[in-house]
Design a protein around this motif. Structure first.
Motif, PDB file in Angstrom:
ATOM      1  N   ASN A   1      73.057  55.657 100.039  1.00 43.79           N
ATOM      2  CA  ASN A   1      73.965  54.516 100.059  1.00 43.79           C
ATOM      3  C   ASN A   1      73.191  53.333 100.624  1.00 43.79           C
ATOM      4  N   LYS A   2      72.902  52.370  99.811  1.00 34.94           N
ATOM      5  CA  LYS A   2      72.108  51.221 100.233  1.00 34.94           C
ATOM      6  C   LYS A   2      72.988  49.993 100.400  1.00 34.94           C
ATOM      7  N   GLY A   3      74.007  50.098 101.253  1.00 36.44           N
ATOM      8  CA  GLY A   3      74.851  48.950 101.536  1.00 36.44           C
ATOM      9  C   GLY A   3      75.854  48.625 100.448  1.00 36.44           C
ATOM     10  N   THR A   4      76.089  49.581  99.539  1.00 39.76           N
ATOM     11  CA  THR A   4      77.087  49.355  98.499  1.00 39.76           C
ATOM     12  C   THR A   4      78.280  50.260  98.748  1.00 39.76           C
ATOM     13  N   SER A   5      79.285  50.135  97.931  1.00 42.98           N
ATOM     14  CA  SER A   5      80.471  50.971  98.078  1.00 42.98           C
ATOM     15  C   SER A   5      80.289  52.343  97.433  1.00 42.98           C
ATOM     16  N   HIS A   6      79.203  52.539  96.704  1.00 42.87           N
ATOM     17  CA  HIS A   6      78.945  53.799  96.010  1.00 42.87           C
ATOM     18  C   HIS A   6      78.176  54.767  96.898  1.00 42.87           C
ATOM     19  N   TYR A   7      78.626  56.013  96.896  1.00 47.10           N
ATOM     20  CA  TYR A   7      77.928  57.099  97.577  1.00 47.10           C
ATOM     21  C   TYR A   7      77.345  57.986  96.484  1.00 47.10           C
TER      22      TYR A   7
ATOM     23  N   ASN B   1      78.669  60.515  92.011  1.00 43.11           N
ATOM     24  CA  ASN B   1      78.689  59.129  92.448  1.00 43.11           C
ATOM     25  C   ASN B   1      80.147  58.806  92.747  1.00 43.11           C
TER      26      ASN B   1
ATOM     27  N   GLN C   1      83.258  56.579  95.085  1.00 41.06           N
ATOM     28  CA  GLN C   1      83.598  55.379  95.835  1.00 41.06           C
ATOM     29  C   GLN C   1      85.110  55.372  96.078  1.00 41.06           C
TER      30      GLN C   1
END
Length: 85
Positions: free
Chosen positions: A36-42, A55, A57
């Motif tokens: 997770n790079k600072g987005t809402s997606h895991y 993936n 969210q």
């Protein structure tokens, strides 16, 4: 029955009403920590390329999106089949 087993059974019974936190716990149990790079997606790493991808969210109510719940269940099924086969 372990906690991941209980969560998995509950999710299979009602994939349209799943707490995001429960789905994330299940994904971490089977696939490890998310990327997770600072987005809402895991995004979780799977031992195969392509689909089913893992993936997830949250939606606006804090629940998991139903189509992503189905993808996670398909990925877990595929993972279990690889382990058995």
């Amino acid at each position: 029955m372990s906690v991941p087993d209980k969560i998995e059974k509950a999710i299979e019974a009602n994939p349209k009403n799943v707490k995001f936190a429960d789905l994330a716990k299940l994904c971490e149990f089977y696939f490890g920590s998310p990327r997770n790079k600072g987005t809402s997606h895991y995004i979780y790493k799977t031992p195969w390329p392509g689909d089913p991808r893992v993936n997830i969210q949250k939606d606006k109510s804090g629940k998991a999106k139903p189509y992503q719940v189905r993808q996670v269940l398909a990925a877990i099924k595929k993972l279990k089949e690889k382990e058995d086969g």
